[in-house]
Design an enzyme around this catalytic site. Sequence first.
Site, PDB file in Angstrom:
ATOM      1  N   HIS A 111       0.833  -1.202   0.000  1.00  0.00           N
ATOM      2  CA  HIS A 111       0.000   0.000   0.000  1.00  0.00           C
ATOM      3  C   HIS A 111       0.868   1.252   0.000  1.00  0.00           C
ATOM      4  O   HIS A 111       2.108   1.176  -0.024  1.00  0.00           O
ATOM      5  CB  HIS A 111      -1.020  -0.033   1.132  1.00  0.00           C
ATOM      6  CG  HIS A 111      -0.412  -0.111   2.512  1.00  0.00           C
ATOM      7  ND1 HIS A 111       0.334   0.903   3.057  1.00  0.00           N
ATOM      8  CD2 HIS A 111      -0.443  -1.094   3.441  1.00  0.00           C
ATOM      9  CE1 HIS A 111       0.729   0.556   4.260  1.00  0.00           C
ATOM     10  NE2 HIS A 111       0.276  -0.663   4.518  1.00  0.00           N
ATOM     11  N   HIS A 115       3.875   1.587   2.373  1.00  0.00           N
ATOM     12  CA  HIS A 115       5.113   0.899   1.997  1.00  0.00           C
ATOM     13  C   HIS A 115       5.869   1.709   0.951  1.00  0.00           C
ATOM     14  O   HIS A 115       7.099   1.721   0.930  1.00  0.00           O
ATOM     15  CB  HIS A 115       4.820  -0.493   1.436  1.00  0.00           C
ATOM     16  CG  HIS A 115       4.024  -1.348   2.365  1.00  0.00           C
ATOM     17  ND1 HIS A 115       2.888  -1.999   1.997  1.00  0.00           N
ATOM     18  CD2 HIS A 115       4.201  -1.624   3.685  1.00  0.00           C
ATOM     19  CE1 HIS A 115       2.398  -2.661   3.024  1.00  0.00           C
ATOM     20  NE2 HIS A 115       3.171  -2.439   4.067  1.00  0.00           N
ATOM     21  N   CYS A 162       0.121  -7.640  21.148  1.00  0.00           N
ATOM     22  CA  CYS A 162      -0.759  -7.264  20.037  1.00  0.00           C
ATOM     23  C   CYS A 162      -0.211  -7.927  18.779  1.00  0.00           C
ATOM     24  O   CYS A 162       0.904  -7.627  18.355  1.00  0.00           O
ATOM     25  CB  CYS A 162      -0.804  -5.744  19.851  1.00  0.00           C
ATOM     26  SG  CYS A 162      -1.715  -5.305  18.350  1.00  0.00           S
ATOM     27  N   CYS A 199       0.416  -5.466  15.823  1.00  0.00           N
ATOM     28  CA  CYS A 199       1.695  -4.729  15.905  1.00  0.00           C
ATOM     29  C   CYS A 199       2.871  -5.692  16.044  1.00  0.00           C
ATOM     30  O   CYS A 199       4.021  -5.266  15.991  1.00  0.00           O
ATOM     31  CB  CYS A 199       1.735  -3.812  17.132  1.00  0.00           C
ATOM     32  SG  CYS A 199       0.453  -2.580  17.222  1.00  0.00           S
ATOM     33  N   CYS A 219      -5.893  -2.120  21.194  1.00  0.00           N
ATOM     34  CA  CYS A 219      -4.892  -1.472  20.335  1.00  0.00           C
ATOM     35  C   CYS A 219      -5.582  -0.438  19.446  1.00  0.00           C
ATOM     36  O   CYS A 219      -6.503  -0.786  18.704  1.00  0.00           O
ATOM     37  CB  CYS A 219      -4.174  -2.517  19.475  1.00  0.00           C
ATOM     38  SG  CYS A 219      -3.123  -1.737  18.236  1.00  0.00           S
ATOM     39  N   HIS A 279      -5.092  -1.206  15.627  1.00  0.00           N
ATOM     40  CA  HIS A 279      -5.763  -2.367  15.028  1.00  0.00           C
ATOM     41  C   HIS A 279      -7.174  -2.600  15.558  1.00  0.00           C
ATOM     42  O   HIS A 279      -7.847  -3.530  15.119  1.00  0.00           O
ATOM     43  CB  HIS A 279      -4.895  -3.624  15.215  1.00  0.00           C
ATOM     44  CG  HIS A 279      -3.564  -3.497  14.542  1.00  0.00           C
ATOM     45  ND1 HIS A 279      -2.428  -3.068  15.192  1.00  0.00           N
ATOM     46  CD2 HIS A 279      -3.213  -3.651  13.244  1.00  0.00           C
ATOM     47  CE1 HIS A 279      -1.427  -3.003  14.330  1.00  0.00           C
ATOM     48  NE2 HIS A 279      -1.880  -3.339  13.145  1.00  0.00           N
ATOM     49  N   LYS A 289      -6.365   7.846   9.357  1.00  0.00           N
ATOM     50  CA  LYS A 289      -5.499   6.711   9.048  1.00  0.00           C
ATOM     51  C   LYS A 289      -6.179   5.895   7.943  1.00  0.00           C
ATOM     52  O   LYS A 289      -7.402   5.758   7.952  1.00  0.00           O
ATOM     53  CB  LYS A 289      -5.398   5.863  10.318  1.00  0.00           C
ATOM     54  CG  LYS A 289      -4.300   4.858  10.302  1.00  0.00           C
ATOM     55  CD  LYS A 289      -4.302   4.112  11.633  1.00  0.00           C
ATOM     56  CE  LYS A 289      -3.821   2.709  11.470  1.00  0.00           C
ATOM     57  NZ  LYS A 289      -2.560   2.376  11.072  1.00  0.00           N
ATOM     58  N   LYS A 305      -8.695  -0.582   5.810  1.00  0.00           N
ATOM     59  CA  LYS A 305      -9.635  -1.317   4.951  1.00  0.00           C
ATOM     60  C   LYS A 305     -11.042  -1.188   5.489  1.00  0.00           C
ATOM     61  O   LYS A 305     -12.001  -1.086   4.727  1.00  0.00           O
ATOM     62  CB  LYS A 305      -9.234  -2.796   4.902  1.00  0.00           C
ATOM     63  CG  LYS A 305      -8.126  -3.054   3.901  1.00  0.00           C
ATOM     64  CD  LYS A 305      -7.915  -4.548   3.727  1.00  0.00           C
ATOM     65  CE  LYS A 305      -6.477  -4.792   3.296  1.00  0.00           C
ATOM     66  NZ  LYS A 305      -5.854  -5.935   3.888  1.00  0.00           N
TER      67      LYS A 305
END
Length: 470
Positions: free
Chosen positions: A18, A21, A124, A127, A143, A146, A293, A296
């Site tokens: 994505h 990266h 987690c 992470c 978290c 996430h 952020k 998805k």
Amino acid sequence: MKNTYITTAIPYVNGVPHIGHAMDYCLADTAARYFKLIGQNVRFQAGTDEHGNKIFLKAKELGIPVEKYVDINAKKFQDFIHLLGVSYTDFIRTTDQSHEKLCGLIWTKLKDHIYSSKYEGWYCTGCERFITQKEYDENNGVCSDHQKPYEKLEEENYYFKISDFKEQIREAIEKDEMRILPEFRKKEILKLLEDSPDVSISRPKAQLTWGVPVPDDDNQVMYVWIDALANYITVLGYPEKDISEWWPATAQFVGKDILRFHAIIWPAMLLGLGLPLPETLVSHGMVLADGQKMSKSIGNVVDPIEVINRHGLDAFRYFFLRHIDTFGDSDFTWDKFEDAYNNELANDLGNLVQRLATLANKNGIAMSDVDIKLSKEYTGLMNNFEFSKAFDYVWDRIQGINRRIDEEKPWSLAKEGKTSELEACMKSLILELLEVSKMLSPFIPGTSEKIEEIFNGEIMPPKTPLFPKN
Ligand code: MSP
């Protein structure tokens, strides 16, 4: 010739590549190309992080053997790196046999700083991180990255004595022997270091099988971050090879979310191995979508391949290296992207190239033996990894050339038959454009190459605009 070693974070292969990266790759690639431009010998690592529970569970969920799953996804990351034009010299997968073997040797070398103890606490998987009670309490057990409750672990693990190295790491950070950029992250890291307990560095095989085996213990595998961080030196062949030609790294590029691993656990590992610390850790900010952020579940994920397909690689690199601030968080929106494409790439630069090449061609101007110098302002910013600022500087120069053309009006000189003035004016404008193009080359190498081709020797205007408007 100075040797320079540049590294990028290696992404987990639990999904498709994505925009985030792309940030690591583009920043590190810009650094690598810049250091080459100023005459250094560059080695540049990239790779994929393929162990850990997150990946294992995803493969299981999809019903694919994990070995096959990582092969499929690692290929997607390799294709993505090529698409981005990343000029890496070494690519490592943490599932490479050679990496696993060298990790085992590294573990053995660190033995004096490793002890076994019980871990009772939180984890987690998103992470891939052990969570302290303090963090658990601060986040009410969930978290925030996430949106998942932390898992409770009670297991026998190996620990790494961060305590053996805290003082040395603190001093190296304070004295900038291991420089942390941006400056403001230094304080955060020093605070984290102060509160850092010894870290758990293995997981029982009963909980996690997908990892590098711990030497001399059939019941444990390495915690994914230990094997991941080691990639920066196993890719050079350590400990079987002498890596002093390339290590310490000149710059290691990581996102701000993973700076803590690179600024605490990684230097502790290096000190334990008797290796020098990296010269600079460059921590970049996050790419957001409309201030949020990307995720998805929110459905606001921007697909980098779509951006490249719409407007080409250099438009992508342009936006992410200039309008996404190197150190802070920045927003991607299609509107901002389209504006930058039309107003800056197509108008400021594309039109400039077209205009100058047409004028030169019409008046028989040709360039030869040009001596191109990089300005001190540019090299100063680039040497400090202030890429978005350096890009702004280059863009000011581009706008300056456009202004000069309007003021100096070479077409009037042609009309008035002032041949020598016209030639001097055009050559000076083209020289400045070639200087600018050189400075653009680490950021948008394809465009820079095209400009050099157009203005090299006999000047031919491009048949199609460099950045066609849609
Ligand atoms: N596997 C670890 C890194 C190990 S390095 C020894 C990891 N992988 S990751 O896939 O989660 O992240 C890889 C890189 O992408 C990190 O540098 C991370 O900061 C970056 N990004 C992920 N999402 C991002 C954005 N939205 N924006 C910018 N970069 C972010 O962590």
